[in-house]
Scaffold this motif. Structure first.
Motif, PDB file in Angstrom:
ATOM      1  N   ILE A 164      37.513  31.610  23.976  1.00 50.89           N
ATOM      2  CA  ILE A 164      37.324  31.491  25.427  1.00 50.89           C
ATOM      3  C   ILE A 164      37.262  30.024  25.829  1.00 50.89           C
ATOM      4  O   ILE A 164      37.895  29.598  26.804  1.00 50.89           O
ATOM      5  CB  ILE A 164      36.052  32.233  25.863  1.00 50.89           C
ATOM      6  CG1 ILE A 164      36.205  33.740  25.647  1.00 50.89           C
ATOM      7  CG2 ILE A 164      35.735  31.940  27.339  1.00 50.89           C
ATOM      8  CD1 ILE A 164      34.915  34.522  25.815  1.00 50.89           C
ATOM      9  N   ALA A 210      40.734  28.400  25.614  1.00 52.46           N
ATOM     10  CA  ALA A 210      41.603  28.872  26.692  1.00 52.46           C
ATOM     11  C   ALA A 210      41.264  28.174  28.008  1.00 52.46           C
ATOM     12  O   ALA A 210      42.155  27.770  28.763  1.00 52.46           O
ATOM     13  CB  ALA A 210      41.478  30.386  26.845  1.00 52.46           C
ATOM     14  N   MET A 239      44.817  32.579  28.933  1.00 47.18           N
ATOM     15  CA  MET A 239      43.802  33.325  29.676  1.00 47.18           C
ATOM     16  C   MET A 239      44.310  33.466  31.109  1.00 47.18           C
ATOM     17  O   MET A 239      43.929  32.705  32.003  1.00 47.18           O
ATOM     18  CB  MET A 239      42.451  32.618  29.660  1.00 47.18           C
ATOM     19  CG  MET A 239      41.375  33.328  30.494  1.00 47.18           C
ATOM     20  SD  MET A 239      40.691  34.763  29.716  1.00 47.18           S
ATOM     21  CE  MET A 239      39.408  33.977  28.734  1.00 47.18           C
ATOM     22  N   ARG A 297      42.019  38.088  33.972  1.00 46.35           N
ATOM     23  CA  ARG A 297      41.060  37.439  33.076  1.00 46.35           C
ATOM     24  C   ARG A 297      40.116  38.457  32.437  1.00 46.35           C
ATOM     25  O   ARG A 297      39.872  38.419  31.229  1.00 46.35           O
ATOM     26  CB  ARG A 297      40.258  36.411  33.869  1.00 46.35           C
ATOM     27  CG  ARG A 297      39.051  35.842  33.132  1.00 46.35           C
ATOM     28  CD  ARG A 297      38.228  34.932  34.029  1.00 46.35           C
ATOM     29  NE  ARG A 297      36.990  34.527  33.397  1.00 46.35           N
ATOM     30  CZ  ARG A 297      36.860  33.517  32.558  1.00 46.35           C
ATOM     31  NH1 ARG A 297      37.920  32.791  32.246  1.00 46.35           N
ATOM     32  NH2 ARG A 297      35.699  33.216  32.022  1.00 46.35           N
ATOM     33  N   VAL A 356      41.637  40.588  29.715  1.00 51.35           N
ATOM     34  CA  VAL A 356      41.720  39.834  28.468  1.00 51.35           C
ATOM     35  C   VAL A 356      40.360  39.828  27.771  1.00 51.35           C
ATOM     36  O   VAL A 356      40.257  40.098  26.560  1.00 51.35           O
ATOM     37  CB  VAL A 356      42.192  38.389  28.733  1.00 51.35           C
ATOM     38  CG1 VAL A 356      42.079  37.542  27.465  1.00 51.35           C
ATOM     39  CG2 VAL A 356      43.629  38.381  29.236  1.00 51.35           C
ATOM     40  N   SER A 360      47.874  36.607  25.039  1.00 52.57           N
ATOM     41  CA  SER A 360      46.596  35.979  25.363  1.00 52.57           C
ATOM     42  C   SER A 360      45.716  35.841  24.125  1.00 52.57           C
ATOM     43  O   SER A 360      46.077  36.260  23.023  1.00 52.57           O
ATOM     44  CB  SER A 360      45.856  36.819  26.415  1.00 52.57           C
ATOM     45  OG  SER A 360      45.361  38.026  25.822  1.00 52.57           O
TER      46      SER A 360
END
Length: 231
Positions: free
Chosen positions: A95, A98, A105, A110, A113, A177
């Motif tokens: 995270i 990204a 992302m 969002r 993902v 992603s």
């Protein structure tokens, strides 16, 4: 270059590239996630091998970065507001990377993902890992069939969930992603290392096998899978 000498881990694994993210890892299904993400995002990094064979993960230097003694972990010399950032837990690192890079992302979906990222962190990783223990490692010597069957059945169920979600799409959340980077290495491990496809209904899946092949064909994935190099 930001001075990282305040981090005890750098006394055992010295930074090599000025300003690069320092990755402390091993090519396991969790470890390769971050290397693949860094390759996909084009972020410079130094990959340092944390060798389980010599218990590097239990060394004081590594524990100073991750007290939970698990890989991967990173130090970003140029973290938020320009200050160094130390971080562990592969999902959290994905995270962060990204958001730092602005890649992998998608803004529009969002939370989809993140949903599938958590599906891997809370389901696929722990369940596949336990099945690997009982099917491939020391757990296979346990005569009681119930532990292995518990994780076998749950792995089969999770594969069916994933297979259904992949119907009509190439990637789990639409666009490629960090969720795919989290999920696919565990599928590879289940198939190629644990060799557990015959007991988990792999041949009945319509979408998962081609999904994994698509993932493994990516050049950045191929580079990340071997970082850091094993001894």
């Amino acid at each position: 270059m930001t001075d990282l000498s305040a981090f005890a881990i750098t006394r055992r694994w010295s930074p090599r590239t000025p300003g690069a993210i320092q990755l402390y890892s091993l090519p396991t299904p969790n470890g390769v996630k971050v290397a693949i993400a860094l390759e996909e995002m084009g972020l410079p990094y130094d990959a340092h091998l944390v060798n389980f064979a010599t218990n590097d993960q239990m060394s004081p230097e590594f524990l100073s970065l991750n007290p939970n003694n698990k890989i991967p972990a990173i130090i970003d010399p140029e973290g938020p507001n320009g200050a160094p950032l130390a971080l562990f837990e592969s999902g959290a690192i994905l995270i962060y990377l990204a958001e730092k890079s602005g890649k992998l992302m998608p803004t529009a979906n969002r939370y989809e993902v993140l949903q599938w990222l958590m599906f891997q962190m809370g389901g696929i990783g722990p369940m596949f890992g336990q099945l690997g223990y009982f099917h491939t490692f020391a757990g296979k010597e346990i005569e009681d069939p119930r532990p292995k069957e518990r994780y076998r059945a749950e792995t089969e169920r999770l594969l069916k969930v994933l297979d259904g979600a992949l119907s009509g799409r190439d990637w789990i959340a639409g666009d490629y992603s960090i969720a795919d980077i989290a999920i696919a290495p565990w599928l590879r491990t289940l198939r190629d290392f644990y060799k557990a496809t015959e007991i988990t209904g792999w041949d009945k899946l319509k979408n998962v096998p081609s999904y994994l092949d698509r993932f493994l064909a990516r050049p950045a994935v191929q580079r990340g899978l071997v970082q850091p190099p094993r001894p």
